[in-house]
Write a protein that holds these residues in place. Structure first.
Motif, PDB file in Angstrom:
ATOM      1  N   SER A   1      42.958  33.851  32.421  1.00 41.88           N
ATOM      2  CA  SER A   1      42.953  32.749  31.461  1.00 41.88           C
ATOM      3  C   SER A   1      41.826  31.766  31.767  1.00 41.88           C
ATOM      4  O   SER A   1      41.397  31.619  32.916  1.00 41.88           O
TER       5      SER A   1
ATOM      6  N   TYR B   1      41.770  27.821  30.970  1.00 41.25           N
ATOM      7  CA  TYR B   1      42.653  26.781  30.456  1.00 41.25           C
ATOM      8  C   TYR B   1      41.899  25.587  29.882  1.00 41.25           C
ATOM      9  O   TYR B   1      42.365  24.957  28.927  1.00 41.25           O
TER      10      TYR B   1
ATOM     11  N   GLN C   1      43.922  20.258  29.507  1.00 35.06           N
ATOM     12  CA  GLN C   1      45.181  20.294  28.775  1.00 35.06           C
ATOM     13  C   GLN C   1      45.118  19.355  27.572  1.00 35.06           C
ATOM     14  O   GLN C   1      44.733  18.191  27.687  1.00 35.06           O
TER      15      GLN C   1
ATOM     16  N   ASN D   1      38.135  28.275  25.843  1.00 32.85           N
ATOM     17  CA  ASN D   1      39.526  28.457  26.264  1.00 32.85           C
ATOM     18  C   ASN D   1      40.061  29.800  25.793  1.00 32.85           C
ATOM     19  O   ASN D   1      39.718  30.267  24.704  1.00 32.85           O
TER      20      ASN D   1
ATOM     21  N   PRO E   1      43.866  32.456  26.541  1.00 33.57           N
ATOM     22  CA  PRO E   1      44.907  33.024  27.404  1.00 33.57           C
ATOM     23  C   PRO E   1      44.382  34.310  28.044  1.00 33.57           C
ATOM     24  O   PRO E   1      43.565  35.032  27.446  1.00 33.57           O
TER      25      PRO E   1
ATOM     26  N   THR F   1      47.105  34.121  34.992  1.00 35.47           N
ATOM     27  CA  THR F   1      46.605  32.753  34.969  1.00 35.47           C
ATOM     28  C   THR F   1      45.098  32.816  35.280  1.00 35.47           C
ATOM     29  O   THR F   1      44.443  33.814  35.027  1.00 35.47           O
TER      30      THR F   1
ATOM     31  N   THR G   1      53.212  28.906  30.137  1.00 36.72           N
ATOM     32  CA  THR G   1      52.167  28.188  29.425  1.00 36.72           C
ATOM     33  C   THR G   1      52.440  28.201  27.924  1.00 36.72           C
ATOM     34  O   THR G   1      52.810  29.234  27.361  1.00 36.72           O
TER      35      THR G   1
ATOM     36  N   TRP H   1      50.471  27.715  24.432  1.00 43.65           N
ATOM     37  CA  TRP H   1      49.135  27.712  23.845  1.00 43.65           C
ATOM     38  C   TRP H   1      49.236  27.507  22.332  1.00 43.65           C
ATOM     39  O   TRP H   1      50.184  27.946  21.695  1.00 43.65           O
TER      40      TRP H   1
ATOM     41  N   TRP I   1      45.296  24.768  25.513  1.00 43.61           N
ATOM     42  CA  TRP I   1      46.397  24.760  26.484  1.00 43.61           C
ATOM     43  C   TRP I   1      47.168  23.464  26.256  1.00 43.61           C
ATOM     44  O   TRP I   1      46.691  22.372  26.526  1.00 43.61           O
TER      45      TRP I   1
ATOM     46  N   LYS J   1      49.513  26.265  34.854  1.00 42.78           N
ATOM     47  CA  LYS J   1      48.531  27.338  34.996  1.00 42.78           C
ATOM     48  C   LYS J   1      48.686  28.019  36.358  1.00 42.78           C
ATOM     49  O   LYS J   1      47.712  28.490  36.946  1.00 42.78           O
TER      50      LYS J   1
END
Length: 396
Positions: free
Chosen positions: A127, A129, A132, A139, A141, A166, A175, A177, A188, A193
């Motif tokens: 991922s 992230y 946040q 970004n 996943p 992660t 997580t 998303w 995210w 994470k």
């Protein structure tokens, strides 16, 4: 990866390797609203008629007749406001090799073409992230399977949990998303994470910034009329340990907060059935995962079967439950309150009070415009008690 975890009452069929239980999650198609005409035959629309095919990705963002996702199981799916079908990840084949996937695809039902939209064309991706709460073109996943999904009122696609990568590790995820179709960017939104995180329940019924479900997979999801995202059960972490769960959560997309609404904050909990068709504050489904779920026209949530607990024991389930948001109460509506029950088929095409699908999990389900549930297959019991993969088709 699973050697240190408690697996509760997870069933491993004697003829199956341990990993096959995970692979069977491919059979569960989380809720897609669709109009179903039982008189219409099946149509082979796209893809290959051999096994283990690699994908043909083409150019990212460009639809083409030759494009196609590779063979896979346990992908995450959505239906957008324009009627396009979306597919993310799972376990299977990318452009070469077999592993965990993080490619995002769109299928246009009018043009009959796939588009590789986002993510990678190779397996085992980690991922990214970012920050946040902040969307970014970089970004993404990582490779995930057996996560769960929602589509909100604005057409955004949401993804939670599953088993995958992660930034640095592989394990259970919690997580949350969000994918914006218009900007082609992931955000995210909530959760950790880091793998294998426990949940923070807070006070039942109260939203809080710190609240979060523990890492898990095989859960059930619904969306309510106000655009809130709902999550039930699965297999994973409560606040301290792993097991099968029966906690019910609500995520408010406006406040960006989770609330633990119903169920237990302990694992391996048995159900409380009460009286059939009578709602009660004490009623609750037992802990379960890979069940089937759907919404009705009145905004109630429905849950069928799965693998987990009746009132005393753990096994295959065929109970049907209804949850009312207005009263915060569960009602046992149909099916049996004892595990491992055989089906009662009756006469094909005719309804009867005694008819009921046998106990099963990882079924596929849909709802039609009349609010009726359609259920296909799964892994469970046939009419003589043999356990295996099913292809019976039911309407409730």
């Amino acid at each position: 990866a699973t050697g240190r975890r408690k697996f509760g009452c997870i069933q491993i069929h004697p003829t199956m390797k341990t990993t096959v239980l995970f692979i069977t999650f491919s059979l569960q198609a989380f809720l897609i609203n669709a109009q179903i005409d039982p008189t219409t035959p099946w149509v082979w629309v796209k893809g290959d008629h051999e096994t283990n095919n690699t994908g043909l990705y083409g150019t990212k963002g460009i639809a083409a007749t030759g494009n196609k996702p590779g063979s896979r199981t346990s992908a995450i799916t959505w239906l957008d406001k324009e009627g396009n079908l979306w597919l993310f990840g799972g376990m299977g084949y990318a452009n070469s090799g077999q592993g965990y996937l993080n490619d995002l695809w769109k299928f246009n039902t009018s043009s009959n073409q796939w588009t590789w939209v986002n993510g990678d064309s190779s397996i085992q991706q980690y991922s990214v992230y970012g920050t946040q709460g902040t969307a970014s073109a970089t970004n993404k996943p990582g490779g995930i399977y057996a996560g769960v999904s929602w589509t909100d009122a604005n057409g955004n696609l949401w993804l939670f949990g599953g088993f995958g990568f992660t930034e640095t590790e592989f394990g259970f995820l919690n997580t949350l998303w969000k994918y914006n179709i218009n900007t082609n960017q992931w955000t995210w939104v909530k959760g950790d994470k880091i793998i294998d995180k426990t949940g923070t329940y807070g006070t039942k019924g109260n939203e809080h910034t710190n609240n979060k479900p523990g890492a898990r997979y095989g859960s059930n999801t619904w969306t309510d009329a106000n655009g809130n995202l709902w999550l039930f059960g699965g297999y994973g972490y409560n606040s301290s340990e792993t097991g099968i769960l029966n906690d019910l959560w609500k995520y408010n997309t406006s406040t960006n907060k989770w609330a633990w609404i119903n169920g237990n904050n302990a694992v391996e909990q048995t159900g409380v059935y009460g009286t059939r068709t009578v709602a009660a504050a004490t009623n609750k489904p037992g802990a379960r995962y890979v069940a089937s779920s759907w919404n009705d026209a009145d905004g109630n949530f429905w849950l069928f079967g799965g693998y987990g607990y009746d009132g005393a024991n753990c096994g295959n389930l065929n109970d049907i439950w209804k949850y009312s948001i207005a009263t915060n109460q569960w009602t046992w509506m149909n099916g049996n309150k004892i595990i491992d029950q055989l089906p009662v088929y009756g006469t094909r095409g005719s309804s009867a009070p005694a008819n009921t699908p046998g106990a099963r999990y990882v079924s596929s389900s849909w709802t039609d415009p009349n609010g009726e549930l359609w259920l296909f297959g799964g892994y469970g019991l046939d009419s003589i008690g043999t356990i295996g993969y099913l292809n019976d088709f039911w309407k409730f």
